[in-house]
Design an enzyme around this catalytic site. Structure first.
Site, PDB file in Angstrom:
ATOM      1  N   ASP A 186      15.657  47.056  16.454  1.00  0.00           N
ATOM      2  CA  ASP A 186      15.379  46.942  15.018  1.00  0.00           C
ATOM      3  C   ASP A 186      16.648  47.217  14.210  1.00  0.00           C
ATOM      4  O   ASP A 186      16.624  47.948  13.226  1.00  0.00           O
ATOM      5  CB  ASP A 186      14.260  47.905  14.610  1.00  0.00           C
ATOM      6  CG  ASP A 186      13.615  47.514  13.281  1.00  0.00           C
ATOM      7  OD1 ASP A 186      13.804  46.351  12.856  1.00  0.00           O
ATOM      8  OD2 ASP A 186      12.924  48.353  12.674  1.00  0.00           O
ATOM      9  N   GLY A 204       4.204  56.802   4.159  1.00  0.00           N
ATOM     10  CA  GLY A 204       3.914  55.571   4.880  1.00  0.00           C
ATOM     11  C   GLY A 204       2.623  55.689   5.644  1.00  0.00           C
ATOM     12  O   GLY A 204       1.890  56.677   5.526  1.00  0.00           O
ATOM     13  N   SER A 205       2.325  54.690   6.448  1.00  0.00           N
ATOM     14  CA  SER A 205       1.064  54.672   7.176  1.00  0.00           C
ATOM     15  C   SER A 205       1.008  55.742   8.254  1.00  0.00           C
ATOM     16  O   SER A 205      -0.069  56.167   8.659  1.00  0.00           O
ATOM     17  CB  SER A 205       0.851  53.291   7.808  1.00  0.00           C
ATOM     18  OG  SER A 205       1.899  53.007   8.715  1.00  0.00           O
ATOM     19  N   ILE A 210       9.378  62.917  -0.463  1.00  0.00           N
ATOM     20  CA  ILE A 210      10.292  61.847  -0.867  1.00  0.00           C
ATOM     21  C   ILE A 210       9.933  60.519  -0.227  1.00  0.00           C
ATOM     22  O   ILE A 210      10.621  59.529  -0.429  1.00  0.00           O
ATOM     23  CB  ILE A 210      11.742  62.215  -0.515  1.00  0.00           C
ATOM     24  CG1 ILE A 210      11.831  62.680   0.924  1.00  0.00           C
ATOM     25  CG2 ILE A 210      12.276  63.275  -1.448  1.00  0.00           C
ATOM     26  CD1 ILE A 210      13.229  63.045   1.375  1.00  0.00           C
ATOM     27  N   GLY A 211       8.869  60.490   0.541  1.00  0.00           N
ATOM     28  CA  GLY A 211       8.472  59.238   1.177  1.00  0.00           C
ATOM     29  C   GLY A 211       7.061  59.329   1.701  1.00  0.00           C
ATOM     30  O   GLY A 211       6.541  60.415   1.964  1.00  0.00           O
ATOM     31  N   LYS A 255       9.482  64.794   8.869  1.00  0.00           N
ATOM     32  CA  LYS A 255       8.425  63.795   8.977  1.00  0.00           C
ATOM     33  C   LYS A 255       7.152  64.493   9.418  1.00  0.00           C
ATOM     34  O   LYS A 255       7.135  65.177  10.440  1.00  0.00           O
ATOM     35  CB  LYS A 255       8.789  62.720  10.001  1.00  0.00           C
ATOM     36  CG  LYS A 255       9.821  61.722   9.548  1.00  0.00           C
ATOM     37  CD  LYS A 255       9.964  60.617  10.594  1.00  0.00           C
ATOM     38  CE  LYS A 255      10.974  59.579  10.174  1.00  0.00           C
ATOM     39  NZ  LYS A 255      11.097  58.505  11.186  1.00  0.00           N
ATOM     40  N   VAL A 261       3.893  61.401   5.912  1.00  0.00           N
ATOM     41  CA  VAL A 261       4.767  61.605   4.763  1.00  0.00           C
ATOM     42  C   VAL A 261       6.110  62.139   5.231  1.00  0.00           C
ATOM     43  O   VAL A 261       6.234  62.680   6.329  1.00  0.00           O
ATOM     44  CB  VAL A 261       4.140  62.591   3.748  1.00  0.00           C
ATOM     45  CG1 VAL A 261       2.837  62.047   3.214  1.00  0.00           C
ATOM     46  CG2 VAL A 261       3.932  63.965   4.387  1.00  0.00           C
ATOM     47  N   VAL A 262       7.116  61.959   4.395  1.00  0.00           N
ATOM     48  CA  VAL A 262       8.453  62.487   4.655  1.00  0.00           C
ATOM     49  C   VAL A 262       8.813  63.418   3.510  1.00  0.00           C
ATOM     50  O   VAL A 262       8.651  63.072   2.347  1.00  0.00           O
ATOM     51  CB  VAL A 262       9.496  61.363   4.769  1.00  0.00           C
ATOM     52  CG1 VAL A 262      10.865  61.933   5.099  1.00  0.00           C
ATOM     53  CG2 VAL A 262       9.071  60.348   5.810  1.00  0.00           C
TER      54      VAL A 262
END
Length: 522
Positions: A350, A240-241, A237-238, A260, A244-245
């Protein structure tokens, strides 16, 4: 000879016929409203990358001023279209017969852009760079020739800082093994704008630890079991660098979890993996996303966490209009998590709507702890430039020493988000926005915003440049505005409204700005 020329003149050129059976299968166009091309083949769209308007601003780290103990590098915010997360099913308030109920993005379940947008910075600015690995190995934004840190006013040499904690924990000792502190901070000297060739010629730093040493150190903060026997029905479902998620079904507890998966050999700064794992492992709170376990699986670090099916607060602020009781209900829960962290001398660094996730019952939880900073008696303040530009506190941008109250400024910006749908200066490029935050008056609600006196007063206690006048989280929780707060179930209608927009094909609106790049500065 003349005969030869005459023969050539008599040769007739073959006629080229017009195309036959011609089909115009591609009808490309340009959507001026969203600023995107339409009708392009998938291969062409892949080359262009997703439009900037789809991506939320993405944190990045300024290498010019990094406290030796800080481990915060470029973090990809994983985010994606709302329609891609929900397993194509409605959002029920009760479990269905299927082992995979409808879910929304959660816990960093945000798909990032495959092609990072370029921060547009004037090449006339000076570039300050300490001794770091070559930019070719560090990726965006460091390999962007137009990248440069924000110019400073009355810049002073950074203070040397050593790491110290009141009560050393095991994970903090491990971090020392992986990323040993330097006794002095490298002096930052101005350089002329770097060209790609000059950037490639920068000296290379030697790695502090080998892959095997890092793996052995990581074993101290992870579980020794293999999670694969207890997980099934994976669904990515995701991405990134960092990895994956995936959503997965946990057999032993019969629940959906977020996993993750981060390849240790593909991390630009592997020591960052300690940060979020350690914070989530040590600190448990009703308004902090729940951590289940972490594991070393072959060459990957797996982090199993609570799945937040309600999605992120960003979806709500951009697609719905919130009432003040709903704003108070969400804000009270966020401040509860911040008060818990700040009492333990942890700075999140953040805070923004992307870092706030929701359950389907309206419970709000804080996530994304990769940029946290730990304070102590020996290190009561930090100096590293970390944060997402539009939400970053003025003292952080100015590189002045800061503490937990930097999170309160970011929380105030999030209040503006919940009222107006976006943070101040969101039409500006990230670095221009940072300059305005640093140099101009504190942001307030726009004149067109219809807010109560209590909410305006609450904001004035959050966004104030005099840090001594900025209220801590525990004092803000006692503000009269929170008398309007209701039970968390009052947020459920917003989730249903958001789901209805998705089912009807109306995806939550995105900010259509050229500055849709999130910039985090460490």
């Amino acid at each position: 000879m003349n005969r030869t020329f005459s023969l050539r003149r008599k040769v007739k050129k073959s006629e080229i016929s017009t195309p036959s059976n011609f089909e115009h299968r591609i009808h490309a166009g340009f959507d001026a409203r969203s600023g995107t091309y339409t009708g392009l083949p998938k291969q062409w769209q892949a080359l262009l990358g997703p439009p900037r308007s789809i991506s939320r601003p993405k944190p990045m780290v300024d290498p010019s001023c990094i406290t030796p103990v800080d481990v915060a590098e470029l973090k990809t915010v994983i985010r994606g279209p709302s329609s891609s997360f929900r397993y194509n099913s409605p959002l029920p308030f009760g479990m269905t017969n299927s082992p995979m109920p409808s879910v929304a993005r959660s816990n960093s379940l945000r798909i990032s852009a495959t092609a990072s947008p370029v921060v547009n910075v004037s090449s006339a600015r000076h570039s300050f760079r300490p001794t770091l690995p070559p930019v070719s190995q560090r990726g965006y934004p460091f390999n962007d020739p137009s990248y440069a840190p924000l110019p400073l006013r009355n810049q002073k040499p950074p203070m040397s800082t050593t790491f110290g904690v009141e009560k050393p924990h095991q994970y903090q000792q491990i971090i020392t093994i992986v990323a040993p502190s330097r006794t002095t901070t490298p002096q930052l000297q101005p350089k002329s704008p770097s060209t790609p060739q000059a950037m490639r010629q920068q000296p290379k730093c030697t790695e502090g630890v080998s892959d095997e040493e890092f793996r052995n150190a990581l074993k101290f903060v992870v579980d020794g079991t293999d999670p694969r026997s207890d997980l099934t029905d994976y669904k990515q479902i995701g991405e990134g660098s960092t990895g994956v998620v995936e959503a997965a079904y946990k057999i032993s507890t019969k629940q959906i979890v977020a996993v993750k998966r981060m390849n240790l050999r593909k991390q630009q700064r592997r020591e960052l993996l300690f940060n979020e794992v350690s914070i989530l492992r040590q600190y448990q709170h009703p308004n902090i996303v729940r951590f289940f376990s972490s594991h070393l699986v072959d060459d990957e670090l797996w982090v199993v966490m609570e799945f937040m099916e309600g999605g992120s607060l960003t979806d709500i602020v951009t697609a719905t209009r919130m009432t003040e009781p709903q704003i108070a209900t969400i804000s009270r829960q966020v401040l509860g998590a911040l008060d818990f962290l700040h009492a333990r001398k942890v700075i999140h660094r953040d805070i923004k709507s992307d870092s706030i996730l929701l359950k389907r019952d309206g419970t709000v939880k804080l996530t994304d702890f990769g940029f946290c900073g730990q304070l102590s008696e020996e290190v009561p303040r930090r100096r590293s430039l970390v944060g997402t530009p539009y939400w970053t506190a003025a003292e952080v941008i100015a590189r002045e020493p800061y503490d937990t109250r930097a999170d309160i400024w970011s929380f105030g910006i999030m209040l503006i988000e919940m009222v107006e749908g976006e943070p101040p200066f969101f039409n500006d490029q990230p670095f221009q926005a940072m300059k305005r935050i640093r140099d101009e008056h504190e942001a307030r609600f726009s004149r067109h915003a219809k807010v109560s006196v209590e909410l305006s007063e609450l904001l004035s206690h959050c966004i104030v440049k005099d840090v001594n006048k900025r209220w801590p989280a525990k004092d803000l929780l006692r503000h009269p505005f929170f008398a309007k707060a209701q039970h968390s179930s009052s947020i459920a209608p917003l989730l249903l409204q958001l789901q209805g927009n998705t089912i009807n094909g109306n995806n939550p609106p995105t900010h259509h700005h050229s500055s849709q790049i999130t910039t985090v500065i460490q």
